[in-house]
Design a protein around this motif. Structure first.
Motif, short mmCIF file in Angstrom:
data_model
loop_
_atom_site.label_atom_id
_atom_site.label_comp_id
_atom_site.label_asym_id
_atom_site.label_seq_id
_atom_site.Cartn_x
_atom_site.Cartn_y
_atom_site.Cartn_z
N PRO A 64 0.99 -1.24 0.12
CA PRO A 64 0.06 0.03 0.10
C PRO A 64 0.76 1.36 -0.09
O PRO A 64 0.24 2.33 -0.13
CB PRO A 64 -0.72 -0.16 1.14
CG PRO A 64 -0.30 -1.02 2.16
CD PRO A 64 0.61 -1.97 1.11
N THR A 111 -6.53 15.12 0.00
CA THR A 111 -7.59 14.50 0.64
C THR A 111 -8.66 15.47 0.61
O THR A 111 -8.67 16.66 0.40
CB THR A 111 -7.31 14.38 2.14
OG1 THR A 111 -7.13 15.63 2.86
CG2 THR A 111 -5.84 13.53 2.39
N PRO A 117 -5.26 6.17 0.77
CA PRO A 117 -6.28 5.07 1.24
C PRO A 117 -6.94 4.53 -0.06
O PRO A 117 -6.56 5.11 -1.28
CB PRO A 117 -7.22 6.15 1.96
CG PRO A 117 -6.92 7.59 1.36
CD PRO A 117 -5.23 7.50 1.29
N GLY A 118 -7.63 3.72 -0.04
CA GLY A 118 -8.26 3.21 -1.33
C GLY A 118 -9.32 4.04 -2.24
O GLY A 118 -9.46 4.11 -3.17
N GLN A 119 -9.71 5.07 -1.37
CA GLN A 119 -10.70 6.08 -1.77
C GLN A 119 -9.96 7.04 -3.00
O GLN A 119 -10.57 7.70 -3.62
CB GLN A 119 -11.25 7.08 -0.90
CG GLN A 119 -12.26 6.49 0.20
CD GLN A 119 -11.60 5.70 1.25
OE1 GLN A 119 -10.34 5.72 1.68
NE2 GLN A 119 -12.17 5.54 2.28
#
Length: 96
Positions: free
Chosen positions: A25, A54, A84-86
């Motif tokens: 990740p 973000t 993050p996955g978003q």
């Protein structure tokens, strides 16, 4: 291209770097429009710093460290825990 032309250029976040059993990740795969070959990506993108904004306004920075595949994709290392996955499908911007 000179680095001044690349500043502010946007690239799409495609995925994490993965192997058969492990997801990494902290490494994200990025694709920039207009970069179609491995040679172009190596010449123009390696070593640049990218930032992802973000939804709350915080900026997460990473550095383009290596090439990925033959179609101009690159891997960026985000040291502070990764993205993050978003973030998939959104854009990063070259800032340095």
């Amino acid at each position: 291209m000179s680095s001044e032309i690349l500043l502010g250029r946007q690239g799409r976040i495609v995925n994490y770097r993965m192997s058969k059993k492990i997801i990494h990740p902290r490494f994200s795969i990025l694709q920039f429009p207009g970069i179609e070959t491995r040679e172009d990506a190596g010449r123009e993108l390696l070593g640049h710093v990218v930032a992802w904004e973000t939804p709350t306004g915080k900026s997460i920075r990473g550095k383009i460290t290596r090439l990925h595949g033959r179609n101009g994709a690159v891997c960026a290392h985000f040291k502070d825990g990764g993205l993050p996955g978003q973030a998939f499908g959104t854009f990063v911007k070259i800032i340095r």
